[in-house]
Design an enzyme around this catalytic site. Sequence first.
Site, PDB file in Angstrom:
ATOM      1  N   HIS A  87      26.883  19.262   7.318  1.00 53.78           N
ATOM      2  CA  HIS A  87      24.909  18.897   7.319  1.00 53.78           C
ATOM      3  C   HIS A  87      24.583  18.360   6.108  1.00 53.78           C
ATOM      4  CE1 HIS A  87      25.652  23.737   9.026  1.00 53.78           C
ATOM      5  NE2 HIS A  87      25.199  22.448  10.188  1.00 53.78           N
ATOM      6  N   TYR A  97      17.719  26.383   8.670  1.00 50.43           N
ATOM      7  CA  TYR A  97      18.252  28.123   9.500  1.00 50.43           C
ATOM      8  C   TYR A  97      17.250  28.646  10.161  1.00 50.43           C
ATOM      9  CZ  TYR A  97      22.762  26.312   6.942  1.00 50.43           C
ATOM     10  OH  TYR A  97      23.320  25.450   6.632  1.00 50.43           O
ATOM     11  N   GLU A 139      26.106  24.052   0.375  1.00 49.82           N
ATOM     12  CA  GLU A 139      24.898  22.651   0.417  1.00 49.82           C
ATOM     13  C   GLU A 139      24.764  22.390  -0.302  1.00 49.82           C
ATOM     14  OE1 GLU A 139      23.330  23.727   5.002  1.00 49.82           O
ATOM     15  OE2 GLU A 139      25.315  24.190   5.017  1.00 49.82           O
TER      16      GLU A 139
HETATM   17  C1  HEM Z   1      25.037  29.697  10.913  1.00 54.29           C
HETATM   18  C2  HEM Z   1      24.408  28.354  10.936  1.00 54.29           C
HETATM   19  C3  HEM Z   1      25.778  27.374  11.009  1.00 54.29           C
HETATM   20  C4  HEM Z   1      26.556  27.031  11.923  1.00 54.29           C
HETATM   21  C5  HEM Z   1      28.146  28.148  11.833  1.00 54.29           C
HETATM   22  C6  HEM Z   1      27.115  25.447  12.022  1.00 54.29           C
HETATM   23  C7  HEM Z   1      27.813  24.856  12.658  1.00 54.29           C
HETATM   24  C8  HEM Z   1      27.491  23.328  12.482  1.00 54.29           C
HETATM   25  C9  HEM Z   1      29.149  23.425  12.874  1.00 54.29           C
HETATM   26  C10 HEM Z   1      30.947  23.325  13.425  1.00 54.29           C
HETATM   27  C11 HEM Z   1      28.404  21.679  12.545  1.00 54.29           C
HETATM   28  C12 HEM Z   1      29.647  20.358  13.220  1.00 54.29           C
HETATM   29  C13 HEM Z   1      30.917  20.208  11.980  1.00 54.29           C
HETATM   30  C14 HEM Z   1      31.901  18.875  12.413  1.00 54.29           C
HETATM   31  O1  HEM Z   1      31.597  17.934  12.515  1.00 54.29           O
HETATM   32  O2  HEM Z   1      32.597  19.288  12.112  1.00 54.29           O
HETATM   33  C15 HEM Z   1      27.327  21.721  12.825  1.00 54.29           C
HETATM   34  C16 HEM Z   1      26.905  20.231  12.441  1.00 54.29           C
HETATM   35  C17 HEM Z   1      26.007  20.326  12.813  1.00 54.29           C
HETATM   36  N1  HEM Z   1      24.686  21.148  12.356  1.00 54.29           N
HETATM   37 FE1  HEM Z   1      24.945  23.333  11.653  1.00 54.29          FE
HETATM   38  N2  HEM Z   1      25.763  24.849  11.415  1.00 54.29           N
HETATM   39  C18 HEM Z   1      24.350  26.044  11.191  1.00 54.29           C
HETATM   40  C19 HEM Z   1      23.373  25.411  11.080  1.00 54.29           C
HETATM   41  C20 HEM Z   1      22.643  24.595  11.071  1.00 54.29           C
HETATM   42  C21 HEM Z   1      21.185  24.810  10.962  1.00 54.29           C
HETATM   43  C22 HEM Z   1      20.539  25.603  10.392  1.00 54.29           C
HETATM   44  C23 HEM Z   1      20.558  22.862  11.502  1.00 54.29           C
HETATM   45  C24 HEM Z   1      19.790  22.692  10.984  1.00 54.29           C
HETATM   46  C25 HEM Z   1      18.790  22.613  12.502  1.00 54.29           C
HETATM   47  C26 HEM Z   1      21.887  22.127  11.715  1.00 54.29           C
HETATM   48  C27 HEM Z   1      22.470  21.347  12.517  1.00 54.29           C
HETATM   49  C28 HEM Z   1      23.606  20.850  12.108  1.00 54.29           C
HETATM   50  C29 HEM Z   1      23.899  19.645  12.352  1.00 54.29           C
HETATM   51  C30 HEM Z   1      22.292  18.030  12.779  1.00 54.29           C
HETATM   52  C31 HEM Z   1      24.978  18.648  12.813  1.00 54.29           C
HETATM   53  C32 HEM Z   1      25.472  17.377  13.051  1.00 54.29           C
HETATM   54  C33 HEM Z   1      26.058  17.045  14.515  1.00 54.29           C
HETATM   55  C34 HEM Z   1      26.751  16.041  14.857  1.00 54.29           C
HETATM   56  O3  HEM Z   1      27.191  15.516  14.134  1.00 54.29           O
HETATM   57  O4  HEM Z   1      26.644  16.013  16.090  1.00 54.29           O
HETATM   58  N3  HEM Z   1      23.139  23.095  11.753  1.00 54.29           N
HETATM   59  N4  HEM Z   1      27.229  23.041  12.598  1.00 54.29           N
END
Ligand code: HEM
Length: 147
Positions: A87, A97, A139
């Site tokens: 993130h 969020y 974060e």
């Molecule tokens: C409780 C809330 C959230 C959870 C549980 C969550 C979970 C995750 C997980 C498991 C990943 C992949 C991590 C990895 O590469 O190992 C990820 C990547 C990401 N998350 Fe979140 N996330 C949350 C909220 C958000 C929010 C609010 C945003 C923004 C709008 C966001 C944007 C992203 C982006 C841009 C990636 C990278 C995707 C990629 O590598 O292609 N996430 N998140």
Amino acid sequence: MSKPLSPETIAIIKSTAPALRQHGLAITTRMYERLFVDPEIKAMFDEAAQKSGEQPKRLAEAILAFAENADRLGALTPAIERMAARHVETGVRPEHYPAVANALLPAIKDVLGDAIDDGVLDAWGEAYWFLADVLKAREATLYTQAA
Ligand code: HEM
């Protein structure tokens, strides 16, 4: 540390998690349709996907998996660490969020419809914000260290 989930919320989540998992792909797909209406948020994922070469389906899958484990957060520390790091790399901020909550929770309702009631959705909403608080705190520390 965020307020722990109540035993009632945990019980609801555990009992409904299998249904959500069974329809996980439909829920995820619907969630991204809703989330990407916001061009700023869509751009964050587009840029990330160009670098990682993968669809970010893991986000919604993680929310499901983590809510199931909300009563033993200690086991989730390494995964939370990876998410927070990713993130921070992609510029996720606390103000993002609500958009994910507003996409995920209606997506659950869109897919499961009358099979779930408001009590179930409220429980999943609580679980989402519980996780969100944990991630935001981690974060914030990482952003401060990077500054
Ligand atoms: C409780 C809330 C959230 C959870 C549980 C969550 C979970 C995750 C997980 C498991 C990943 C992949 C991590 C990895 O590469 O190992 C990820 C990547 C990401 N998350 Fe979140 N996330 C949350 C909220 C958000 C929010 C609010 C945003 C923004 C709008 C966001 C944007 C992203 C982006 C841009 C990636 C990278 C995707 C990629 O590598 O292609 N996430 N998140």
